[in-house]
Design an enzyme around this catalytic site. Structure first.
Site, PDB file in Angstrom:
ATOM      1  N   GLY A   1       0.845  -1.185   0.000  1.00 32.76           N
ATOM      2  CA  GLY A   1       0.000   0.000   0.000  1.00 32.76           C
ATOM      3  C   GLY A   1       0.887   1.244   0.000  1.00 32.76           C
ATOM      4  N   CYS A   2       0.420   2.325  -0.630  1.00 33.93           N
ATOM      5  CA  CYS A   2       1.263   3.524  -0.713  1.00 33.93           C
ATOM      6  C   CYS A   2       1.414   4.183   0.660  1.00 33.93           C
ATOM      7  CB  CYS A   2       0.720   4.497  -1.754  1.00 33.93           C
ATOM      8  SG  CYS A   2      -1.010   4.929  -1.562  1.00 33.93           S
ATOM      9  N   ASN A   3       0.346   4.200   1.441  1.00 35.84           N
ATOM     10  CA  ASN A   3       0.454   4.728   2.804  1.00 35.84           C
ATOM     11  C   ASN A   3       1.342   3.809   3.646  1.00 35.84           C
ATOM     12  OD1 ASN A   3      -1.396   6.764   2.189  1.00 35.84           O
ATOM     13  ND2 ASN A   3      -3.145   5.553   2.857  1.00 35.84           N
TER      14      ASN A   3
END
Lengths: 342, 342, 342, 342
Positions: free
Chosen positions: C148-150
């Site tokens: 996930g980017c977060n």
């Protein structure tokens, strides 16, 4: 004395803007708000910025008792407005914000909107709602058709010039730059933030935008002959505002004087000193229009600018201005708030 | 009856915001506007969005006759405000929007602002201007010190919780996200559009921001012991708005109930349903604060949110709210306009 | 020698970003692009910014002959990816950008994604794709699960600190600010420009965001005990970028030294001088991560910052970095372009 | 073999853009970077987005040893460039990005820039740097004058049409919309984020913008008679991009065919299908120009659009394209990166 009003289509941006403006209007009371798909919801959940207001719950149009309503703002989508308005009691005054009653000629309507008008009698009755130029008729009207927001901007720049015969009618170019809120709250890919931010483009180029129907109708009537402008709207990465840059052939001083005279007593139309340049940020959230004239380096040519907020002066503010007239109130009531800057 | 007011420092954003708000206030009349470097100019040339108003020309402070003035808003830069206020006649009420009178302890002022206070007697007289919590004193005050905009936001989230003893005082984190208008109209490279747009970053990290002086003063007074929060402000690519995300240890239901009780009769403080998330866009241009509590997945922890407009509730709206009280007017006059969305 | 690749789901933002990056990669050749709903269209009509490239027409997945494909980037929506990957020949290497194979524990997948995983054998085979920390396994993997980017942003700040045991594992707060492109090209009202611009808010607050599944898995594995961080993401009015502000208890110098040592040989991870503040604008469009440590005024506490571009280092750049490793290429190929500023 | 280059004025946006582009150029090596006021600083502190590059420290121009330099990019402010260039050894090739050598006629220079040119011999030697139209001369030139970014955009739309004689030379309107980075990194109030965001306006209206000097020079030369266009630039709330909307009298099919033929072999000029509408977001950060023709509803009229990135194709990308030619390299080296979208 308070007038009771209803807003049909209150879950869209023009509906919300009407509520925002009316919230500080001393003589109007919101008696009903409709939103078909969101009926049953509180306005606070659809528009949290209106949470502090004591507003009726959203209902379907069928649920509204129009017998106690003095005036209806109809902020429904184009083409659906006409059927709804046909069902309203004739005791109710109506300001329609859709495109349904803007074009007087049924053929023009068919040409620009792609299908026959279903309520030609109502269309015949409707008054075109550009307040500054139809004030007398609006005062007496039962049904007023709000103008297109682009159409309003271009007309503020051009109507006095065409009426006075001070520009070449065959060489008018309207280059218009608009924020995105005019496109409404609809789910379209090109309206996503990631698509729109950090870029800009023209749309409906080649003079194909529907608001040309209004330009054609109004400018030709003023000129007493067919007038066809060249018109390109552009979509900008911002929410509110329209700036029209209008290229004309004519004498700058005469054009400036003509505009100045036309608007000298208008509370919302401000003609800036010649050479000044209006900005949408200086009318944001307000009912004001800023205009100016700039001479070109070539004699006999100039540029006319007009800037307004599409949701206020371009639609809901104009609608409230018209409603004030129709109800016999001071035209500026609820509309004198200063623009929001920065 | 109309009260005559003057605004010192009218060429900055908080000055312009005061004019915008007062424009629709029925009982205040702007008698004088000062702006040292722009003295002699019309307000319309400095802030074209205020062009429709009939405003006095900008003058230097020296040119103002304060004998006819009831109340002065002092929107001058930090550190210059104290000298000016010392020269004003004591018959004039003053709302100061600078940082000069926010800290009661001269040592604290020196620590956070890097030099000794020059008007300690005035500082002793000043009332801290967070209206909802100092209402009684503000009513009787001659000099009210407007709060920092970040400081106001954090306090709306935390004051009732600290006062009620429902959170762990040693584990408070305030992560704050602010638009750029709070930095004022000064010419700094990092405030340029090309520098700021399309990116975001923290500033004054490590709990070094000056508004910590206010947090320390107020929270420690409420708690009856020293309280030091951890605080990081961030600068966002937008003009208006502050959102504080406050991480606390405590029971979410108790915290929610405490906030709800604290603000139940406040006209401008709206506690959203538990779990809802405030957005700066829903208070934009208004004097409202939106608050909410969200429980964390871990027991005994939660997040408290507070959103307001830094130029309105965070400074000029707060200042007007205080002025209303000082002049014996209804506290909400001129401040009930709905937020501008979209 | 050129490796043939296919991109499944090429009509979304991560698909387009892969094409953008691969366009300048000397050893990869795009052999197939799929987009179920837009099959038959040219990529140039779906993404006009890629118009100058000679790209295959969009097809359905069924139309692709995978026998000639060396590696597939699977940029399909969450939950649909696993079924598609199960059908691919085992001779094809796969980098999956969805959430389907990020969580090793089927129970954790079920908890965070609301349904049972359909391909538990594939899930067992998948390597977690945070390149800097799984490099050895990625080199040998057939199936790599993009993070996930977060989740990537938070891990860059925290992994070395947890591994080194230099922070209190029970007092970790991740406050994250993200642009909108991470939400994809889907038609949701809250992603419209008019809704999002000029405002910001938290979402998935209360530590309910799905990327917590990754934090829990990775941090607990590193610590050898359960670790639960407190995590609040915020949506900002901008397209690209994530900034994580991480509040920890620990000694700043030790934390700074730990980060610095962890990343000293990493081509994409830049630890700024202590006290410096990373900005998303300085990594925009690039594969770089900027990190820094700032001591708090209170001893034993500090803030760790990490900034990256969600579409590049946070997803498609990371995916290409992994693909380079899986194909035996230099890890940085196609990824060294400088950020775009301003 | 690597060519050594120097960039004078590396602390401005065009300087930084040159560094960004050259970072991936295989045959150029940055040997010196000058910035008078920031001499002594690292480029990483002036432009943190370039931090990953191994760059020479900023120096004053005097400190540079030009004997080892093959080519100099001169990105100094207008009017200061000419004096500096006069001091450079004649063995060094020069691409100047300022306005100093764009106008061949000293009288024209004086008219548009308000003072006499100080290096008329150098001016006589300079080649106008619009690559696609001066390619042969640029290959042999020692001194190439980069064009104005607005001037480049308008010329891409109009040069082929004027050269082919397919439009009415007396009725040309160029309405141009530009982002703010073209104004540079200078401290001006109107370039502040709070001033510029959320609004737009024209500037230098009335055909007073200096780039008209270039339009006049180039269009008149092409036409063999004086040509004066009407030109209004607008400043938009965005960082990069220029869109020119050009209104002309002529036959759309002929105009479209003329453009298409002119650019059929150009690597950076893309003529979209007739009726398509270019967007600045689809060329952002790249060296591409997107063009298109849209017929008007009135016969014999049409609109021509051109979109480019002002910092890339409009200045630094163009400069690198010219440098490639001057050094005998492939014209597209370092310039084929795809645009950054979203």
């Amino acid at each position: 004395m308070s007038h009771k009003i209803a807003i049909l289509g209150a879950s869209g941006y023009t509906g919300a803007e009407l509520v925002r403006l009316i919230a500080t209007h001393p003589d109007l009371q919101i008696a009903a708000l409709s939103a078909d798909r969101k009926a049953g919801e509180e306005m606070a959940s659809v528009f949290p910025h209106l949470r502090h207001l004591d507003l009726p719950r959203l209902v379907t149009i069928d649920e509204i008792d129009f017998s106690g309503i003095d005036l209806v703002f109809c902020a429904l989508p184009h083409a659906t407005s006409q059927a709804v308005i046909a069902t309203l009691p004739r005791t109710v005054k109506i300001v329609d914000l859709s495109a349904d009653f803007r074009l007087r000629d049924p053929e023009a309507y068919k040409k620009w909107y792609g299908k026959a008008h279903e309520q030609p009698e109502l269309q015949a009755e409707a008054v075109y709602g550009l307040t500054e130029f139809y004030r007398g008729e609006i005062r007496k009207a039962r049904l007023v058709a709000g103008t297109g927001c682009n159409a309003a901007t271009g007309q503020f720049a051009l109507r006095p010039l065409i009426a006075a015969g001070v520009i070449d009618l065959d060489e008018i170019v309207i280059d218009l730059k608009a924020g995105v809120s005019g496109a409404g709250r609809s789910l379209k890919e090109n309206l996503l933030h990631a698509e729109l931010a950090e870029g800009w483009h023209a749309y409906a180029a080649g003079s194909t935008h529907r608001h040309l129907g209004e330009f054609d109708q109004e400018f030709s009537a003023l000129a007493g002959r067919p007038v066809e402008v060249q018109f390109t709207p552009h979509l900008l990465p911002a929410n509110r505002g329209i700036l029209a840059t209008v290229y004309v052939h004519g004498e700058p001083e005469e054009i400036d004087a003509t505009l100045r005279k036309a608007y000298e007593n208008e509370p919302f139309c401000v003609v800036l000193p010649m050479g000044d340049l209006p900005s949408t940020r200086h009318v944001r959230g307000s009912n004001f229009v800023h205009l100016s004239v700039v001479p070109d380096r070539r004699a006999g040519r100039c540029t006319v600018f007009a800037a307004l907020d599409n949701l206020t002066k371009g639609s809901s503010g104009q609608a409230l201005q018209n409603a004030n007239l129709m109800l016999g109130l001071d035209e500026t009531m609820g509309l004198m708030a200063a623009p929001l800057f920065p």
